[in-house]
Design an enzyme around this catalytic site. Structure first.
Site, PDB file in Angstrom:
ATOM      1  N   ARG A 159       0.851  -1.188   0.000  1.00  0.00           N
ATOM      2  CA  ARG A 159       0.000   0.000   0.000  1.00  0.00           C
ATOM      3  C   ARG A 159       0.888   1.241   0.000  1.00  0.00           C
ATOM      4  NH1 ARG A 159      -3.505  -2.684  -1.683  1.00  0.00           N
ATOM      5  NH2 ARG A 159      -5.524  -3.175  -0.729  1.00  0.00           N
TER       6      ARG A 159
ATOM      7  N   HIS B  49      -1.277   0.734  -9.809  1.00  0.00           N
ATOM      8  CA  HIS B  49      -1.938  -0.211  -8.886  1.00  0.00           C
ATOM      9  C   HIS B  49      -2.537  -1.407  -9.653  1.00  0.00           C
ATOM     10  CE1 HIS B  49      -3.956  -0.594  -4.708  1.00  0.00           C
ATOM     11  NE2 HIS B  49      -3.808  -1.794  -5.271  1.00  0.00           N
TER      12      HIS B  49
HETATM   13  P1  NAP Z   1      -2.056 -11.827   4.354  1.00  0.00           P
HETATM   14  O1  NAP Z   1      -2.181 -13.237   3.863  1.00  0.00           O
HETATM   15  O2  NAP Z   1      -3.026 -11.338   5.362  1.00  0.00           O
HETATM   16  O3  NAP Z   1      -0.572 -11.684   4.918  1.00  0.00           O
HETATM   17  C1  NAP Z   1      -0.150 -10.592   5.661  1.00  0.00           C
HETATM   18  C2  NAP Z   1       1.288 -10.822   6.105  1.00  0.00           C
HETATM   19  O4  NAP Z   1       1.775  -9.590   6.669  1.00  0.00           O
HETATM   20  C3  NAP Z   1       1.414 -11.906   7.175  1.00  0.00           C
HETATM   21  O5  NAP Z   1       2.587 -12.645   6.965  1.00  0.00           O
HETATM   22  C4  NAP Z   1       1.535 -11.066   8.455  1.00  0.00           C
HETATM   23  O6  NAP Z   1       2.279 -11.675   9.496  1.00  0.00           O
HETATM   24  C5  NAP Z   1       2.330  -9.879   7.938  1.00  0.00           C
HETATM   25  N1  NAP Z   1       2.170  -8.738   8.845  1.00  0.00           N
HETATM   26  C6  NAP Z   1       1.022  -8.136   9.260  1.00  0.00           C
HETATM   27  N2  NAP Z   1       1.291  -7.138  10.111  1.00  0.00           N
HETATM   28  C7  NAP Z   1       2.641  -7.115  10.264  1.00  0.00           C
HETATM   29  C8  NAP Z   1       3.543  -6.328  11.041  1.00  0.00           C
HETATM   30  N3  NAP Z   1       3.108  -5.354  11.859  1.00  0.00           N
HETATM   31  N4  NAP Z   1       4.862  -6.578  10.945  1.00  0.00           N
HETATM   32  C9  NAP Z   1       5.325  -7.572  10.138  1.00  0.00           C
HETATM   33  N5  NAP Z   1       4.522  -8.367   9.376  1.00  0.00           N
HETATM   34  C10 NAP Z   1       3.208  -8.141   9.448  1.00  0.00           C
HETATM   35  O7  NAP Z   1      -2.117 -10.800   3.148  1.00  0.00           O
HETATM   36  P2  NAP Z   1      -1.822 -11.073   1.577  1.00  0.00           P
HETATM   37  O8  NAP Z   1      -2.955 -11.717   0.916  1.00  0.00           O
HETATM   38  O9  NAP Z   1      -0.482 -11.705   1.466  1.00  0.00           O
HETATM   39  O10 NAP Z   1      -1.783  -9.566   1.046  1.00  0.00           O
HETATM   40  C11 NAP Z   1      -0.879  -8.634   1.567  1.00  0.00           C
HETATM   41  C12 NAP Z   1      -1.195  -7.240   1.069  1.00  0.00           C
HETATM   42  O11 NAP Z   1      -0.860  -7.112  -0.299  1.00  0.00           O
HETATM   43  C13 NAP Z   1      -2.672  -6.837   1.093  1.00  0.00           C
HETATM   44  O12 NAP Z   1      -3.104  -6.464   2.391  1.00  0.00           O
HETATM   45  C14 NAP Z   1      -2.679  -5.663   0.161  1.00  0.00           C
HETATM   46  O13 NAP Z   1      -2.369  -4.472   0.878  1.00  0.00           O
HETATM   47  C15 NAP Z   1      -1.547  -5.981  -0.808  1.00  0.00           C
HETATM   48  N6  NAP Z   1      -2.044  -6.291  -2.156  1.00  0.00           N
HETATM   49  C16 NAP Z   1      -1.699  -5.456  -3.172  1.00  0.00           C
HETATM   50  C17 NAP Z   1      -2.136  -5.723  -4.448  1.00  0.00           C
HETATM   51  C18 NAP Z   1      -1.712  -4.851  -5.597  1.00  0.00           C
HETATM   52  O14 NAP Z   1      -2.216  -5.012  -6.710  1.00  0.00           O
HETATM   53  N7  NAP Z   1      -0.782  -3.957  -5.399  1.00  0.00           N
HETATM   54  C19 NAP Z   1      -2.950  -6.846  -4.705  1.00  0.00           C
HETATM   55  C20 NAP Z   1      -3.284  -7.664  -3.636  1.00  0.00           C
HETATM   56  C21 NAP Z   1      -2.826  -7.392  -2.363  1.00  0.00           C
HETATM   57  P3  NAP Z   1       1.812 -13.072  10.195  1.00  0.00           P
HETATM   58  O15 NAP Z   1       2.163 -14.131   9.168  1.00  0.00           O
HETATM   59  O16 NAP Z   1       2.680 -13.128  11.406  1.00  0.00           O
HETATM   60  O17 NAP Z   1       0.340 -12.959  10.458  1.00  0.00           O
HETATM   61  C1  GLV Z   2      -5.441  -4.828  -4.286  1.00  0.00           C
HETATM   62  O1  GLV Z   2      -4.670  -3.962  -3.988  1.00  0.00           O
HETATM   63  C2  GLV Z   2      -6.106  -5.684  -3.345  1.00  0.00           C
HETATM   64  O2  GLV Z   2      -5.944  -5.485  -2.129  1.00  0.00           O
HETATM   65  O3  GLV Z   2      -6.851  -6.601  -3.791  1.00  0.00           O
END
Ligand code: NAP
Ligand code: GLV
Length: 303
Positions: A218, A266
């Protein structure tokens, strides 16, 4: 079952979502758009949403599930009128994860091999090869080891990169040590109270000179002025940015014209309509069958 479908879309996008969801869920569902929901509010049982305008989910007394079509739910959680006691599920779409892996591999490969520098040289017809490094000599740190971070880490390891991960249970001291040994940082954290502004001057200074940043999480994870200062000082070599403090990125923003910044609008990983509709269908089936729901957000943690 009556389900509210609500997002900040063009009418074509909304129509495409309706078609994908109708195909996945079949005829037993009556889909309502926000303008119709007022008349059916007492019967709406679920809401399928893509960052709806704040206040969209108020006054739905029988609401039992909020299903996001986005992986990150930071904007939804910012809406203080979001019903507190209704389960919130985020999107975990295998095709979106695959797209994220593609974007991360492209960015890391391009940074490691210096392909962005060659693109700059092409603009001035400059034929100047630089040294070729092995992937094994380009350590990568992936912030976040959730759905996206794990898939990206595994794919990078498959190409020979030494990959370290960082997650919530790891300490800040551990992060400082990891940064000192990293050439390329890939950010895949969710935006929470603890992660906002994490990538600041101190964070960037902990990286070795010549390191690179890939921000796919983000925009608010990054202090943009601190990144510009680190790039201009030559401490950071290049940044690939998909997300920004303000989106769309304003035309006058320095990132657009900075030689050491690559801007994406994005698009690192968009939700794939067909595969996401199948995920929605499975969660709604579980809701109706009284089975545990998938991909629930822990509102206290913020992800
Ligand atoms: P997720 O499965 O919820 O994973 C989140 C990870 O972040 C987990 O490993 C968590 O740790 C870690 N985390 C959370 N808070 C933290 C902190 N304070 N310090 C260190 N690590 C921390 O999420 P995801 O599906 O992988 O997605 C991650 C993010 O990618 C989304 O929230 C979104 O913002 C972004 N995203 C961007 C796009 C784009 O097109 N740019 C698309 C999709 C997603 P734990 O393992 O210990 O719980
Ligand atoms: C994209 O940024 C998503 O969170 O799906």
């Amino acid at each position: 079952m009556k389900i509210l479908l609500c997002g900040q879309w063009t009418s074509d996008e909304c129509q495409a979502w309706l078609e994908a969801l109708r195909e996945a869920l079949g005829p037993g569902v009556q889909w309502l758009q926000p303008q119709q929901a007022q008349h059916h509010a007492p019967e709406v049982e679920a809401a399928v949403v893509a960052n709806p305008p704040p206040g969209s989910l108020q006054n739905l007394p029988r609401l039992r599930l909020i299903q996001s079509l986005w992986a990150g739910v930071d904007r939804l959680l910012d809406d203080h009128s979001l019903p507190r006691d209704v389960p919130l599920a985020r999107m975990v779409d295998p095709m979106m994860t695959r797209a994220m892996v593609e974007t991360a591999l492209w960015a890391v490969l391009s940074l490691h091999r210096g392909f962005f520098a060659y693109a700059r040289r092409q603009a001035s017809a400059e034929w100047r090869p630089h040294a070729q490094r092995r992937a094994a000599e380009s350590p990568v740190l992936v912030l976040g080891q959730g759905t996206m971070g794990r898939a990206v880490s595994e794919a990078l390891r498959g190409l020979g990169y030494p990959v370290q991960g960082w997650r919530r249970s790891d300490t800040d001291d551990a992060l400082a040590a990891l940064l000192a040994a990293t050439h390329i940082v890939v950010n895949l954290l969710p935006l929470t109270a603890r992660t906002g502004g994490l990538i600041d001057a101190r964070f960037l200074a902990a990286l070795p000179r010549g390191a690179c940043l890939v921000n796919l999480g983000r925009g608010a994870h990054l202090v943009e002025a601190d990144l510009l200062a680190a790039l201009d000082a030559g401490h950071l070599r290049h940044a690939v940015l998909d997300v920004f403090q303000t989106e769309p990125l304003p035309a006058a923003h320095a990132f657009w014209r900075h030689a050491s910044v690559t801007v994406l609008p994005h698009v690192a990983a968009l939700t794939d309509r067909a595969s996401a509709a199948a995920v929605v269908a499975e969660n709604l089936r579980r809701l109706q069958a009284g089975e545990p729901l998938l991909h629930l957000v822990d509102r206290a943690r913020g992800y």
